[in-house]
Write a protein that holds these residues in place. Structure first.
Motif, PDB file in Angstrom:
ATOM      1  N   ARG A  68       0.839  -1.194   0.000  1.00 33.52           N
ATOM      2  CA  ARG A  68       0.000   0.000   0.000  1.00 33.52           C
ATOM      3  C   ARG A  68       0.875   1.245   0.000  1.00 33.52           C
ATOM      4  NH1 ARG A  68      -3.828  -0.886   5.083  1.00 33.52           N
ATOM      5  NH2 ARG A  68      -1.981  -1.911   5.897  1.00 33.52           N
ATOM      6  N   ARG A  69       0.326   2.318  -0.568  1.00 33.34           N
ATOM      7  CA  ARG A  69       0.993   3.630  -0.534  1.00 33.34           C
ATOM      8  C   ARG A  69       0.050   4.594   0.147  1.00 33.34           C
ATOM      9  NH1 ARG A  69       1.399   8.478  -3.354  1.00 33.34           N
ATOM     10  NH2 ARG A  69       3.520   9.259  -3.584  1.00 33.34           N
ATOM     11  N   LEU A  70       0.498   5.175   1.240  1.00 36.15           N
ATOM     12  CA  LEU A  70      -0.281   6.146   2.001  1.00 36.15           C
ATOM     13  C   LEU A  70       0.517   7.432   2.083  1.00 36.15           C
ATOM     14  CD1 LEU A  70      -1.214   3.752   4.930  1.00 36.15           C
ATOM     15  CD2 LEU A  70      -2.705   4.398   3.039  1.00 36.15           C
ATOM     16  N   GLN A  71      -0.174   8.568   2.066  1.00 31.59           N
ATOM     17  CA  GLN A  71       0.532   9.842   2.182  1.00 31.59           C
ATOM     18  C   GLN A  71      -0.364  10.862   2.859  1.00 31.59           C
ATOM     19  OE1 GLN A  71       1.346  10.742  -1.945  1.00 31.59           O
ATOM     20  NE2 GLN A  71      -0.203  12.341  -1.929  1.00 31.59           N
ATOM     21  N   GLY A  72       0.275  11.874   3.432  1.00 33.85           N
ATOM     22  CA  GLY A  72      -0.506  12.925   4.061  1.00 33.85           C
ATOM     23  C   GLY A  72       0.363  13.883   4.845  1.00 33.85           C
ATOM     24  N   THR A  73      -0.322  14.716   5.627  1.00 31.72           N
ATOM     25  CA  THR A  73       0.310  15.722   6.455  1.00 31.72           C
ATOM     26  C   THR A  73       0.341  15.233   7.894  1.00 31.72           C
ATOM     27  OG1 THR A  73      -0.569  17.448   5.010  1.00 31.72           O
ATOM     28  CG2 THR A  73       0.169  18.137   7.198  1.00 31.72           C
ATOM     29  N   VAL A  74       1.506  15.329   8.523  1.00 28.65           N
ATOM     30  CA  VAL A  74       1.641  14.921   9.915  1.00 28.65           C
ATOM     31  C   VAL A  74       0.981  15.994  10.773  1.00 28.65           C
ATOM     32  CG1 VAL A  74       3.243  14.397  11.790  1.00 28.65           C
ATOM     33  CG2 VAL A  74       3.784  13.682   9.450  1.00 28.65           C
ATOM     34  N   ARG A  75      -0.021  15.586  11.544  1.00 35.62           N
ATOM     35  CA  ARG A  75      -0.702  16.572  12.378  1.00 35.62           C
ATOM     36  C   ARG A  75      -0.308  16.478  13.847  1.00 35.62           C
ATOM     37  NH1 ARG A  75      -7.030  14.818  12.777  1.00 35.62           N
ATOM     38  NH2 ARG A  75      -6.697  13.162  14.286  1.00 35.62           N
ATOM     39  N   HIS A  76       0.326  15.369  14.247  1.00 33.94           N
ATOM     40  CA  HIS A  76       0.764  15.230  15.637  1.00 33.94           C
ATOM     41  C   HIS A  76       1.845  14.157  15.714  1.00 33.94           C
ATOM     42  CE1 HIS A  76       0.483  15.279  19.995  1.00 33.94           C
ATOM     43  NE2 HIS A  76       0.389  13.967  19.983  1.00 33.94           N
ATOM     44  N   SER A  77       2.879  14.412  16.499  1.00 40.33           N
ATOM     45  CA  SER A  77       3.900  13.394  16.762  1.00 40.33           C
ATOM     46  C   SER A  77       4.074  13.283  18.270  1.00 40.33           C
ATOM     47  CB  SER A  77       5.225  13.731  16.080  1.00 40.33           C
ATOM     48  OG  SER A  77       5.770  14.909  16.612  1.00 40.33           O
ATOM     49  N   GLU A  78       4.349  12.074  18.708  1.00 44.83           N
ATOM     50  CA  GLU A  78       4.467  11.821  20.142  1.00 44.83           C
ATOM     51  C   GLU A  78       5.501  10.734  20.390  1.00 44.83           C
ATOM     52  OE1 GLU A  78       1.544  10.247  23.739  1.00 44.83           O
ATOM     53  OE2 GLU A  78       0.840  10.209  21.681  1.00 44.83           O
ATOM     54  N   ARG A  79       6.425  11.000  21.296  1.00 43.14           N
ATOM     55  CA  ARG A  79       7.409  10.008  21.713  1.00 43.14           C
ATOM     56  C   ARG A  79       6.764   9.186  22.828  1.00 43.14           C
ATOM     57  NH1 ARG A  79      12.416   8.552  19.593  1.00 43.14           N
ATOM     58  NH2 ARG A  79      12.639  10.713  19.022  1.00 43.14           N
ATOM     59  N   LEU A  80       6.737   7.868  22.673  1.00 47.99           N
ATOM     60  CA  LEU A  80       6.094   6.984  23.642  1.00 47.99           C
ATOM     61  C   LEU A  80       7.077   6.494  24.693  1.00 47.99           C
ATOM     62  CD1 LEU A  80       3.925   4.979  21.089  1.00 47.99           C
ATOM     63  CD2 LEU A  80       3.267   6.991  22.421  1.00 47.99           C
ATOM     64  N   GLU A  81       6.554   5.883  25.740  1.00 45.67           N
ATOM     65  CA  GLU A  81       7.377   5.433  26.864  1.00 45.67           C
ATOM     66  C   GLU A  81       8.470   4.452  26.455  1.00 45.67           C
ATOM     67  OE1 GLU A  81       5.087   3.975  30.133  1.00 45.67           O
ATOM     68  OE2 GLU A  81       3.900   5.804  30.259  1.00 45.67           O
ATOM     69  N   ASP A  82       8.195   3.626  25.444  1.00 47.65           N
ATOM     70  CA  ASP A  82       9.193   2.645  24.992  1.00 47.65           C
ATOM     71  C   ASP A  82      10.191   3.246  24.004  1.00 47.65           C
ATOM     72  OD1 ASP A  82       7.637   2.914  22.730  1.00 47.65           O
ATOM     73  OD2 ASP A  82       7.179   0.770  22.557  1.00 47.65           O
ATOM     74  N   ASP A  83      10.211   4.576  23.882  1.00 48.57           N
ATOM     75  CA  ASP A  83      11.092   5.352  23.004  1.00 48.57           C
ATOM     76  C   ASP A  83      10.730   5.221  21.526  1.00 48.57           C
ATOM     77  OD1 ASP A  83      13.040   7.329  22.996  1.00 48.57           O
ATOM     78  OD2 ASP A  83      14.630   5.921  22.475  1.00 48.57           O
ATOM     79  N   SER A  84       9.574   4.643  21.218  1.00 47.43           N
ATOM     80  CA  SER A  84       9.108   4.631  19.837  1.00 47.43           C
ATOM     81  C   SER A  84       8.428   5.969  19.543  1.00 47.43           C
ATOM     82  CB  SER A  84       8.142   3.461  19.594  1.00 47.43           C
ATOM     83  OG  SER A  84       6.975   3.597  20.374  1.00 47.43           O
ATOM     84  N   LEU A  85       8.169   6.221  18.277  1.00 53.62           N
ATOM     85  CA  LEU A  85       7.565   7.473  17.838  1.00 53.62           C
ATOM     86  C   LEU A  85       6.229   7.161  17.184  1.00 53.62           C
ATOM     87  CD1 LEU A  85       7.887  10.562  17.378  1.00 53.62           C
ATOM     88  CD2 LEU A  85       8.935   9.981  15.180  1.00 53.62           C
ATOM     89  N   ARG A  86       5.195   7.896  17.562  1.00 59.31           N
ATOM     90  CA  ARG A  86       3.873   7.741  16.956  1.00 59.31           C
ATOM     91  C   ARG A  86       3.552   9.020  16.206  1.00 59.31           C
ATOM     92  NH1 ARG A  86      -1.743   8.379  18.058  1.00 59.31           N
ATOM     93  NH2 ARG A  86      -2.930   6.593  17.309  1.00 59.31           N
ATOM     94  N   LEU A  87       3.262   8.882  14.918  1.00 55.63           N
ATOM     95  CA  LEU A  87       2.904  10.012  14.063  1.00 55.63           C
ATOM     96  C   LEU A  87       1.457   9.842  13.602  1.00 55.63           C
ATOM     97  CD1 LEU A  87       6.041  10.090  11.738  1.00 55.63           C
ATOM     98  CD2 LEU A  87       5.593  11.605  13.654  1.00 55.63           C
ATOM     99  N   GLU A  88       0.631  10.869  13.837  1.00 58.36           N
ATOM    100  CA  GLU A  88      -0.734  10.875  13.319  1.00 58.36           C
ATOM    101  C   GLU A  88      -0.736  11.650  12.008  1.00 58.36           C
ATOM    102  OE1 GLU A  88      -3.622  12.304  16.112  1.00 58.36           O
ATOM    103  OE2 GLU A  88      -3.062  10.775  17.592  1.00 58.36           O
ATOM    104  N   VAL A  89      -1.321  11.051  10.981  1.00 55.45           N
ATOM    105  CA  VAL A  89      -1.260  11.599   9.630  1.00 55.45           C
ATOM    106  C   VAL A  89      -2.652  11.802   9.078  1.00 55.45           C
ATOM    107  CG1 VAL A  89      -0.363  11.228   7.300  1.00 55.45           C
ATOM    108  CG2 VAL A  89       0.926  10.392   9.280  1.00 55.45           C
ATOM    109  N   GLU A  90      -2.883  12.986   8.511  1.00 53.20           N
ATOM    110  CA  GLU A  90      -4.132  13.270   7.813  1.00 53.20           C
ATOM    111  C   GLU A  90      -3.884  13.074   6.318  1.00 53.20           C
ATOM    112  OE1 GLU A  90      -7.106  17.039   7.062  1.00 53.20           O
ATOM    113  OE2 GLU A  90      -5.948  16.960   8.919  1.00 53.20           O
TER     114      GLU A  90
END
Length: 92
Positions: A68-90
């Motif tokens: 799959r190919r997904l694309q968009g604008t990152v509207r929020h990023s958050e560093r999680l407790e396990d040091d991973s990164l979560r990006l919310e994309v519109e």
């Protein structure tokens, strides 16, 4: 959207705003793909550590995962407790 395990291999292209304009960077990494709670239109990716230092400042994202190919604008990023990164994309 069906969530994928964090171990799914992916190819990312992400845009960063700099003093000289927008630049695009690329990375191959493992991600998890999930739907954003209370927003059926947006999606989120979770990138485990280690990850690119500047991925947290990404403004745009193009993602290729599981055919799959997904694309968009990152509207929020958050560093999680396990040091991973979560990006919310519109999506565009």
């Amino acid at each position: 959207m069906i969530a994928t395990p964090v171990s799914s291999p992916a190819y990312l292209e992400y845009g960063l705003d700099t003093l000289f304009g927008r630049i695009t960077k690329r990375a191959e990494c493992r991600i998890g793909l999930e739907q954003v709670e209370n927003d059926a239109f947006c999606f989120a990716i979770r990138v485990p550590s280690p990850l690119s230092d500047d991925l947290e400042q990404a403004k745009t994202l193009v993602l290729r995962v599981e055919g799959r190919r997904l694309q968009g604008t990152v509207r929020h990023s958050e560093r999680l407790e396990d040091d991973s990164l979560r990006l919310e994309v519109e999506p565009d």
